[in-house]
Design an enzyme around this catalytic site. Sequence first.
Site, PDB file in Angstrom:
ATOM      1  N   ARG A 162       0.799  -1.224   0.000  1.00  0.00           N
ATOM      2  CA  ARG A 162       0.000   0.000   0.000  1.00  0.00           C
ATOM      3  C   ARG A 162       0.839   1.284   0.000  1.00  0.00           C
ATOM      4  O   ARG A 162       0.432   2.296   0.570  1.00  0.00           O
ATOM      5  CB  ARG A 162      -0.977   0.012   1.189  1.00  0.00           C
ATOM      6  CG  ARG A 162      -1.985  -1.120   1.165  1.00  0.00           C
ATOM      7  CD  ARG A 162      -2.864  -1.086  -0.084  1.00  0.00           C
ATOM      8  NE  ARG A 162      -3.740  -2.247  -0.112  1.00  0.00           N
ATOM      9  CZ  ARG A 162      -3.461  -3.405  -0.680  1.00  0.00           C
ATOM     10  NH1 ARG A 162      -2.305  -3.548  -1.303  1.00  0.00           N
ATOM     11  NH2 ARG A 162      -4.308  -4.403  -0.651  1.00  0.00           N
ATOM     12  N   SER A 210     -10.959   1.037   3.227  1.00  0.00           N
ATOM     13  CA  SER A 210     -10.259   0.641   4.457  1.00  0.00           C
ATOM     14  C   SER A 210      -9.661   1.847   5.175  1.00  0.00           C
ATOM     15  O   SER A 210      -9.012   2.688   4.562  1.00  0.00           O
ATOM     16  CB  SER A 210      -9.146  -0.357   4.137  1.00  0.00           C
ATOM     17  OG  SER A 210      -9.680  -1.548   3.606  1.00  0.00           O
ATOM     18  N   GLU A 280      -4.442   3.715   6.490  1.00  0.00           N
ATOM     19  CA  GLU A 280      -4.465   3.634   5.032  1.00  0.00           C
ATOM     20  C   GLU A 280      -5.222   4.847   4.494  1.00  0.00           C
ATOM     21  O   GLU A 280      -4.910   5.375   3.442  1.00  0.00           O
ATOM     22  CB  GLU A 280      -5.136   2.340   4.569  1.00  0.00           C
ATOM     23  CG  GLU A 280      -5.107   2.144   3.066  1.00  0.00           C
ATOM     24  CD  GLU A 280      -5.509   0.753   2.646  1.00  0.00           C
ATOM     25  OE1 GLU A 280      -6.232   0.630   1.629  1.00  0.00           O
ATOM     26  OE2 GLU A 280      -5.113  -0.226   3.314  1.00  0.00           O
TER      27      GLU A 280
END
Length: 304
Positions: A162, A210, A280
């Site tokens: 990520r 998320s 995130e």
Amino acid sequence: MLSVEERVPLASHTTLRIGGPARVLLRCQQAAAVSATVGAARRAGVPWLALGVGANVLAPDEGVDAAVVTLAGELTRVTRDGARLRGGGGAPLARVVRAALDAGLAGVECLGGIPSTLGGALAMNAGAYGQEILDVLAWAEVVEADGALRRLERWEVEGGYRWSVLGRGRIVTCAELVLQAAEPEALKARVHEVIAKRRGALPSEPNAGSIFRNPPGDHAGRLLDLAGCKGLRRGGAEVSRRHANVIVNAGGATAAEARRLVAEMAARVRERFGVNLELELKILDRDGGVVADPEPPLAPGPPL
């Protein structure tokens, strides 16, 4: 080409539907326009940020005193040359997946259903079910923080779970992906399976996906669920009852309410499991920068 709008509410440009006005919103249709815009902002001392579909962004209620750059026109197109796809940084990721599917090319089918642009997906190294977009990157054209236009080969692009260097002070204006031929029907079945699974897991209300990254060897959603986070609510912001790692806008939610909820979620997991979850979600500050931790901006209110 370039179009300019002032005081545009960011709530209309983020999937969470939260956020006050941007100082200015600039829609750039060519890489040269992005380069000129970023260069001019740098020389004028005006902060800037790039915004795609706003799927993992929480903008402040007071808005951002910054130039918000978004890509349009030719920077949203996708073309094919053999087993390679070339797309503008503003191309919807769904369009990239569809182009690969239509051509019988594998490598991005597990990204189906992720709300993002190609540039945004590369900036965060979007991935799912064993695939990450950096795995198929050949090269990316970017505008640097000083406005310079530069091509980065895959070996120059560091990245991991990520994150990638493409999301650090750069705007991806174009990229080429190297895919592999595959059986078309099997590809279609896989894409449909992935999209159905994603739709089944995520809530239908406005959300930003998320909130936290998965910690090594575990899932943030599992920890948040066991910590009793599902259904927690602060004003119009609520932890989804379907997925504990997602906050939904249940109606009229503010950024302050969402941030308090994020802090409460992180605190519960830390207290119960001793795990410090990493964000995130990108929480923006007044200047358009990204807040590093999930602490709330105001003193805590009454218990949730």
